[in-house]
Design an enzyme around this catalytic site. Structure first.
Site, PDB file in Angstrom:
ATOM      1  N   HIS A 255       0.533  -0.940   0.097  1.00  0.00           N
ATOM      2  CA  HIS A 255      -0.242  -0.190  -0.103  1.00  0.00           C
ATOM      3  C   HIS A 255       1.318   1.706  -0.223  1.00  0.00           C
ATOM      4  CE1 HIS A 255      -2.863  -2.870   1.520  1.00  0.00           C
ATOM      5  NE2 HIS A 255      -4.121  -2.055   1.122  1.00  0.00           N
ATOM      6  N   ASN A 256       1.571   1.562  -0.587  1.00  0.00           N
ATOM      7  CA  ASN A 256       2.657   3.148  -1.425  1.00  0.00           C
ATOM      8  C   ASN A 256       2.009   2.887  -2.893  1.00  0.00           C
ATOM      9  OD1 ASN A 256       3.142   1.229  -3.888  1.00  0.00           O
ATOM     10  ND2 ASN A 256       4.132  -0.177  -2.178  1.00  0.00           N
ATOM     11  N   PHE A 257       2.344   4.504  -2.579  1.00  0.00           N
ATOM     12  CA  PHE A 257       1.990   5.253  -3.789  1.00  0.00           C
ATOM     13  C   PHE A 257       1.804   4.490  -5.205  1.00  0.00           C
ATOM     14  CE2 PHE A 257       3.204   8.718  -7.561  1.00  0.00           C
ATOM     15  CZ  PHE A 257       2.063   9.136  -7.511  1.00  0.00           C
ATOM     16  N   ARG A 258       2.963   3.927  -5.612  1.00  0.00           N
ATOM     17  CA  ARG A 258       2.846   2.980  -6.375  1.00  0.00           C
ATOM     18  C   ARG A 258       1.658   2.458  -7.032  1.00  0.00           C
ATOM     19  NH1 ARG A 258       6.930   2.050 -10.353  1.00  0.00           N
ATOM     20  NH2 ARG A 258       8.585   2.101  -9.018  1.00  0.00           N
ATOM     21  N   HIS A 259       1.291   1.725  -5.574  1.00  0.00           N
ATOM     22  CA  HIS A 259       0.113   1.077  -5.460  1.00  0.00           C
ATOM     23  C   HIS A 259      -1.339   2.071  -6.339  1.00  0.00           C
ATOM     24  CE1 HIS A 259      -3.789  -1.558  -4.969  1.00  0.00           C
ATOM     25  NE2 HIS A 259      -4.447  -0.275  -4.022  1.00  0.00           N
ATOM     26  N   ASP A 296      -5.819   5.030  -0.430  1.00  0.00           N
ATOM     27  CA  ASP A 296      -5.028   4.763   0.085  1.00  0.00           C
ATOM     28  C   ASP A 296      -4.194   5.120   0.778  1.00  0.00           C
ATOM     29  OD1 ASP A 296      -5.825   1.761  -0.124  1.00  0.00           O
ATOM     30  OD2 ASP A 296      -5.000   1.532  -0.867  1.00  0.00           O
ATOM     31  N   ASP A 405      -8.992  -1.185  -8.281  1.00  0.00           N
ATOM     32  CA  ASP A 405      -8.336  -1.360  -6.820  1.00  0.00           C
ATOM     33  C   ASP A 405      -7.597  -2.868  -6.800  1.00  0.00           C
ATOM     34  OD1 ASP A 405      -6.932  -0.775  -4.476  1.00  0.00           O
ATOM     35  OD2 ASP A 405      -9.412  -1.134  -3.440  1.00  0.00           O
ATOM     36  N   TYR A 427       1.159  -9.047   3.824  1.00  0.00           N
ATOM     37  CA  TYR A 427      -0.037  -9.375   5.107  1.00  0.00           C
ATOM     38  C   TYR A 427       1.446 -10.153   6.208  1.00  0.00           C
ATOM     39  CZ  TYR A 427      -3.573  -9.840   1.581  1.00  0.00           C
ATOM     40  OH  TYR A 427      -4.952 -10.230   0.898  1.00  0.00           O
ATOM     41  N   ALA A 455      -3.347 -18.718  -2.082  1.00  0.00           N
ATOM     42  CA  ALA A 455      -3.832 -16.500  -2.252  1.00  0.00           C
ATOM     43  C   ALA A 455      -4.979 -16.259  -3.615  1.00  0.00           C
ATOM     44  CB  ALA A 455      -1.886 -16.048  -2.289  1.00  0.00           C
TER      45      ALA A 455
HETATM   46  N1  LIG Z   1      -5.015 -12.697  -2.794  1.00  0.00           N
HETATM   47  C1  LIG Z   1      -4.748 -11.571  -3.672  1.00  0.00           C
HETATM   48  N2  LIG Z   1      -5.485 -10.023  -3.021  1.00  0.00           N
HETATM   49  C2  LIG Z   1      -5.885  -8.962  -3.305  1.00  0.00           C
HETATM   50  C3  LIG Z   1      -5.239  -9.256  -4.495  1.00  0.00           C
HETATM   51  N3  LIG Z   1      -5.041  -7.785  -4.661  1.00  0.00           N
HETATM   52  C4  LIG Z   1      -5.887  -6.913  -3.819  1.00  0.00           C
HETATM   53  N4  LIG Z   1      -5.820  -8.054  -3.175  1.00  0.00           N
HETATM   54  C5  LIG Z   1      -7.078  -8.239  -1.418  1.00  0.00           C
HETATM   55  O1  LIG Z   1      -7.496  -6.720  -2.227  1.00  0.00           O
HETATM   56  C6  LIG Z   1      -7.449  -5.552  -1.010  1.00  0.00           C
HETATM   57  C7  LIG Z   1      -7.723  -4.537  -1.945  1.00  0.00           C
HETATM   58  O2  LIG Z   1      -7.737  -3.011  -1.308  1.00  0.00           O
HETATM   59  P1  LIG Z   1      -6.678  -2.263  -1.302  1.00  0.00           P
HETATM   60  O3  LIG Z   1      -7.827  -0.875  -0.611  1.00  0.00           O
HETATM   61  O4  LIG Z   1      -6.585  -2.804   0.514  1.00  0.00           O
HETATM   62  O5  LIG Z   1      -5.172  -1.708  -1.822  1.00  0.00           O
HETATM   63  C8  LIG Z   1      -6.459  -5.442  -0.515  1.00  0.00           C
HETATM   64  O6  LIG Z   1      -5.488  -5.031   0.363  1.00  0.00           O
HETATM   65  C9  LIG Z   1      -5.388  -7.050  -0.623  1.00  0.00           C
HETATM   66  O7  LIG Z   1      -6.350  -7.524   0.731  1.00  0.00           O
HETATM   67  C10 LIG Z   1      -4.674  -9.825  -5.122  1.00  0.00           C
HETATM   68  O8  LIG Z   1      -3.826 -10.430  -6.283  1.00  0.00           O
HETATM   69  N5  LIG Z   1      -4.623 -11.341  -4.371  1.00  0.00           N
HETATM   70 MG    MG Z   2      -7.507   0.148   0.281  1.00  0.00          MG
HETATM   71 ZN    ZN Z   3      -5.912  -0.145  -3.068  1.00  0.00          ZN
END
Ligand SMILES: Nc1nc2c(ncn2[C@@H]2O[C@H](COP(=O)(O)O)[C@@H](O)[C@H]2O)c(=O)[nH]1
Ligand code: MG
Ligand code: ZN
Length: 534
Positions: A255-259, A296, A405, A427, A455
């Site tokens: 969850h950074n600027f690239r995202h 985000d 997103d 995670y 996943a």
């Molecule tokens: N298992 C995966 N989970 C994913 C993936 N891309 C996103 N995500 C999940 O969705 C949320 C999106 O919300 P965000 O606002 O937090 O970006 C993210 O947190 C993940 O939990 C994926 O490719 N695989």
């Molecule tokens: Mg979010």
């Molecule tokens: Zn996001």
């Protein structure tokens, strides 16, 4: 007999304007009675730490001293000036750890004693600090790869080099109050026609770009979509807005600027590939674009479940209701409220209200716990979708921001897969911490349980495909590049999953045959299949 009251250091006690808060603190592992402490308004957090150290009879506080303050029910309290008053009968429990010292006698031996947790916490902090260079290395590798790619592109004349300003560039500082002026001679990025055409594609590769370049690419989107002209945006204000947002994103693995950039670019790619630029009003494109940009911002790297379970400040402020999404929205609008970043300055009141309502709706909709409800509503709307209907378009924007997103797997394999590594890294950092402090751990975040196919298969099958197909019923062009790529991704992870299963079975059989023949883990033993690319 009650202990003498400890007050803050004299120098920091303001000329008694307000009554101090009286708190009682019990030092864990000692027989001392709870000590009363007076917290004056105007003292600093450092004063409070110093006072707690003196209560615990620890010498001068420094960064090696870890203090943990808990309520009787075990909830961690931030050591700050808003500590509520309590009573001698229900004191705060203070545990102290000095990094580098062994677990002392006051540890009651329990694996989860507060003291042991404080010790582990301190060790984790130290390990985490020691890991910084390794994380940097990870980032460095990506940067080197990006740089090589830039060189290749430069050689092919696909991008032009940055125009260097004669003056050193101004650094945009993190907090709003410190937003610095942007001058006309700041570094400018001039993108070639190939680059700007490529930017419109959903299959764009985000890994080639530095943060400043991504901010400039987003700026380009505003100009190219006609939003700067239509809403009379001042370009310097737009730049400052984008740089302030960029700096307000944290350096999390995922969850950074690239995202933020990827989500915004996917939204822009969908606008273009699905012919929406002519079908949506400029104000709707503005809502979608800004929603993606702020969606985000200031993400702490720990999800909503953690916020609620750890009873964090965000969970308290937002009463456990989408604490993160509410926070991103609030931070975004706080930045937008600053005159120097207010790209909405020239909007009429009516337009501003419409934009604000739309953005809040889109950002709050990115909480995946709202997924089912949004899907059901859009399915019904899609049956008779009308571009003339404002509510239909508002729902379309919600769906587009949601899709953008979680769209990593809609990009070519070499773009998508590093994102999964980033997500898992974030995670695992969360679940490691949850294990350490005894909070519930979601299996999908647990490094002992997660595999890459595990996943992705369910996520793609049950979230991504239905979501994009739902949107695809209104935007059929999505099938061409986006949905087809998602399906390739699913096939890749299904294949990887099969290979992993076979390798696990082989490893188990080898282990049963005797320890000498069991070599490596199942994952290592699995031959890595080649991922299908676009
Ligand atoms: N298992 C995966 N989970 C994913 C993936 N891309 C996103 N995500 C999940 O969705 C949320 C999106 O919300 P965000 O606002 O937090 O970006 C993210 O947190 C993940 O939990 C994926 O490719 N695989
Ligand atoms: Mg979010
Ligand atoms: Zn996001």
């Amino acid at each position: 007999m009650p202990a003498a009251t400890t007050t803050m250091p004299a120098a920091t006690v303001p000329a008694a304007t307000t009554e101090p808060t009286r708190i009682f603190v019990k030092v864990l592992g000692t027989t001392d009675p709870p000590a009363p402490v007076l917290v004056y308004q105007g003292c600093t957090r450092a004063d409070l730490r110093a006072t707690l150290c003196s209560v615990a009879k620890v010498a001068e506080p420094d960064s090696r001293v870890i203090l943990a303050l808990r309520k009787g029910d075990g909830a961690l309290m931030p050591i700050g000036l808003q500590l509520p008053a309590n009573s001698q009968e229900d004191p705060y429990e203070l545990s102290v750890k000095i990094i580098g010292q062994d677990v002392p006698e006051q540890d009651n031996g329990s694996e989860f004693s507060p003291h042991r947790i404080a010790v582990l916490d301190a060790q984790l902090t130290a390990v985490s600090k020691a890991m910084d260079p390794i994380r940097d290395l990870h980032g460095l590798q990506a940067k080197v790869a990006a740089f090589q790619k830039r060189l290749e592109l430069a050689e092919k004349n696909l991008i032009m080099t940055q125009y260097k300003a004669p003056k050193p560039s101004m650094r945009v500082l993190k907090r709003l109050t410190k937003v610095e002026p942007i001058f006309a001679d700041q570094p400018k990025y001039i993108f070639t026609p190939d680059t700007v055409a490529y930017l419109k594609q959903t299959q764009f590769n985000n890994w080639q770009w530095e943060d400043n370049e991504m901010a400039a690419l987003i700026e380009h989107m505003f100009i190219e979509l006609g939003l700067v002209a239509r809403f009379k945006m001042d370009l310097a204000t737009l730049k400052r807005f984008l740089h302030t947002i960029k700096d307000a994103y944290n350096a999390n693995p995922f969850h950074n600027f690239r995202h933020c950039f990827c989500v915004t670019q996917m939204f822009y790619g969908m606008l273009n590939e699905c012919d929406l630029v002519t079908k949506l009003d400029p104000i709707e494109m503005l809502i979608g674009l800004v929603s993606c940009i702020i969606h985000d911002v200031d993400h702490p790297g720990f999800n909503n479940a953690y916020q609620v379970n750890a009873r964090t400040e965000l969970a308290i402020i937002y009463n456990d209701q989408s604490p993160l999404e509410n926070h991103h929205c609030a931070v975004g609008f706080r930045i937008l409220r600053s005159p120097k970043c207010n790209i909405f300055a020239q909007l009429s009141n009516k337009e501003y209200e419409h934009v604000r309502k739309g953005i809040v709706r889109c950002v709050l909709s990115t909480d995946l716990t709202k997924h089912g409800e949004i899907m059901t509503k859009f399915k019904a709307t899609a049956e008779n979708f009308k571009f003339a209907d404002v509510e239909h378009k508002a729902q379309l924007l919600v769906m587009m921001v949601k899709c953008a997103d979680i769209s990593n797997e809609a990009r070519p394999a070499d773009v998508a897969e590093p994102w999964l590594d980033c997500l898992l890294e974030e995670y695992f950092a969360q679940s490691d911490r949850e294990k350490l402090v005894g909070l519930p751990v979601a299996p999908f975040m647990d490094r002992d349980k997660v595999t890459k196919p595990g996943a992705q298969i369910g996520f793609i099958q049950f979230v991504l495909v239905p979501l994009f197909e739902n949107l695809g019923s209104v935007l059929p062009q999505l099938h061409v590049n986006v949905i087809s790529q998602i399906k390739k991704s699913l096939a890749y992870y299904q294949d990887l999953g099969e290979k992993l299963k076979a390798a696990t079975a082989a490893a188990a059989a080898a282990a049963a045959a005797g320890p000498a023949t069991a070599v490596g883990t199942a994952e290592r033993a699995a031959p890595a299949p080649q991922k299908a690319s676009a």
